[in-house]
Design a protein around this motif. Structure first.
Motif, PDB file in Angstrom:
ATOM      1  N   LEU A  40     -45.179  -2.232   0.205  1.00 53.00           N
ATOM      2  CA  LEU A  40     -43.869  -1.814   0.709  1.00 53.00           C
ATOM      3  C   LEU A  40     -42.934  -1.482  -0.448  1.00 53.00           C
ATOM      4  O   LEU A  40     -42.197  -0.493  -0.392  1.00 53.00           O
ATOM      5  N   HIS A  41     -42.995  -2.266  -1.497  1.00 49.70           N
ATOM      6  CA  HIS A  41     -42.159  -1.975  -2.667  1.00 49.70           C
ATOM      7  C   HIS A  41     -42.524  -0.620  -3.268  1.00 49.70           C
ATOM      8  O   HIS A  41     -41.648   0.155  -3.667  1.00 49.70           O
ATOM      9  N   GLU A  42     -43.817  -0.308  -3.320  1.00 49.49           N
ATOM     10  CA  GLU A  42     -44.240   1.006  -3.829  1.00 49.49           C
ATOM     11  C   GLU A  42     -43.711   2.132  -2.941  1.00 49.49           C
ATOM     12  O   GLU A  42     -43.287   3.172  -3.433  1.00 49.49           O
ATOM     13  N   LEU A  43     -43.754   1.921  -1.632  1.00 46.51           N
ATOM     14  CA  LEU A  43     -43.227   2.931  -0.699  1.00 46.51           C
ATOM     15  C   LEU A  43     -41.724   3.108  -0.918  1.00 46.51           C
ATOM     16  O   LEU A  43     -41.233   4.236  -0.990  1.00 46.51           O
ATOM     17  N   GLN A  50     -35.854   1.458  -3.933  1.00 42.96           N
ATOM     18  CA  GLN A  50     -36.382   0.194  -4.433  1.00 42.96           C
ATOM     19  C   GLN A  50     -35.336  -0.847  -4.796  1.00 42.96           C
ATOM     20  O   GLN A  50     -35.659  -2.022  -4.904  1.00 42.96           O
ATOM     21  N   ASP A  51     -34.093  -0.451  -4.977  1.00 47.24           N
ATOM     22  CA  ASP A  51     -33.060  -1.412  -5.369  1.00 47.24           C
ATOM     23  C   ASP A  51     -32.152  -1.817  -4.214  1.00 47.24           C
ATOM     24  O   ASP A  51     -31.211  -2.585  -4.411  1.00 47.24           O
ATOM     25  N   ILE A  76     -42.794 -14.638  -3.407  1.00 49.00           N
ATOM     26  CA  ILE A  76     -43.200 -13.270  -3.767  1.00 49.00           C
ATOM     27  C   ILE A  76     -41.980 -12.451  -4.179  1.00 49.00           C
ATOM     28  O   ILE A  76     -41.995 -11.755  -5.195  1.00 49.00           O
ATOM     29  N   CYS A  77     -40.920 -12.557  -3.395  1.00 50.01           N
ATOM     30  CA  CYS A  77     -39.710 -11.777  -3.684  1.00 50.01           C
ATOM     31  C   CYS A  77     -38.971 -12.277  -4.920  1.00 50.01           C
ATOM     32  O   CYS A  77     -38.243 -11.520  -5.553  1.00 50.01           O
ATOM     33  N   ASP A  78     -39.175 -13.548  -5.277  1.00 50.19           N
ATOM     34  CA  ASP A  78     -38.528 -14.098  -6.476  1.00 50.19           C
ATOM     35  C   ASP A  78     -39.294 -13.780  -7.754  1.00 50.19           C
ATOM     36  O   ASP A  78     -38.872 -14.170  -8.839  1.00 50.19           O
ATOM     37  N   SER A  84     -44.132  -9.201 -11.585  1.00 52.01           N
ATOM     38  CA  SER A  84     -43.315 -10.343 -12.027  1.00 52.01           C
ATOM     39  C   SER A  84     -41.834  -9.986 -12.020  1.00 52.01           C
ATOM     40  O   SER A  84     -41.097 -10.295 -12.955  1.00 52.01           O
ATOM     41  N   ARG A  85     -41.415  -9.321 -10.936  1.00 51.09           N
ATOM     42  CA  ARG A  85     -39.997  -8.963 -10.818  1.00 51.09           C
ATOM     43  C   ARG A  85     -39.514  -9.258  -9.413  1.00 51.09           C
ATOM     44  O   ARG A  85     -40.296  -9.368  -8.477  1.00 51.09           O
TER      45      ARG A  85
END
Length: 164
Positions: A40-43, A50-51, A76-78, A84-85
């Motif tokens: 999902l972050h890649e999408l 993304q921000d 995961i989100c932390d 690692s972000r």
């Protein structure tokens, strides 16, 4: 389904193969959550979003399971992800009785996706439609191809699948 506009991100965990590889203590729901959030972050990155906060709705399964899943979501989100972000996702726990079109859609796509993995040689017209909905390498121009390992993650990966 063919006319609906959505992008599908899915993960199939092969529990049998997970046990065979001595990863039986791994929680399949947590593994799937991690793979799906990373995709999902890649999408969202592809869309230039993304921000910005993105709400992720998950279906409740029981108080202990919900607490564990929410804790894993926050880990995961932390930053416990492959970059690692921090990821800007917000979790929404929805009761099974909630009349959510997103949860209904998830229920509709789950079986054809699972069957495509369990019985790859069997005709699966519903999955043939879904192939064009998966997030894929190369963006929407590549719809229907290059979705394995992207919008459809199978874990542990079949021996023939290339990692990305």
């Amino acid at each position: 389904m063919e006319e609906s506009r959505f992008i599908l991100i899915s993960c199939v965990i092969d529990k049998r193969r997970l046990r065979e590889r001595q990863q039986a203590d791994s929680n399949p729901y947590h593994l799937a959550l991690g793979f799906c959030l990373e995709t999902l972050h890649e999408l969202m990155t592809e869309k230039g979003q993304q921000d910005f906060p993105t709400h992720v709705v998950v279906e409740c399964r029981g108080s202990k399971e919900d607490r564990d899943l929410e804790l894993e979501f926050r880990r995961i989100c932390d930053g416990e992800n492959r970059w690692s972000r921090r990821l800007p996702f917000r979790i929404i726990m929805a009761d099974k009785k909630t009349n959510s079109s997103g949860l209904q859609l998830a229920d509709l796509v789950a079986r054809p996706i699972g069957l495509s993995t369990l019985r790859p040689g069997q005709e699966n017209r519903a999955f043939d439609v879904l192939k064009h909905k998966f997030f894929c390498r190369g963006g929407r121009k590549r719809t229907g191809s290059d979705y394995e390992g992207w919008g459809l993650k199978i874990y542990p990966s079949p021996e023939s699948e290339r990692p990305r």
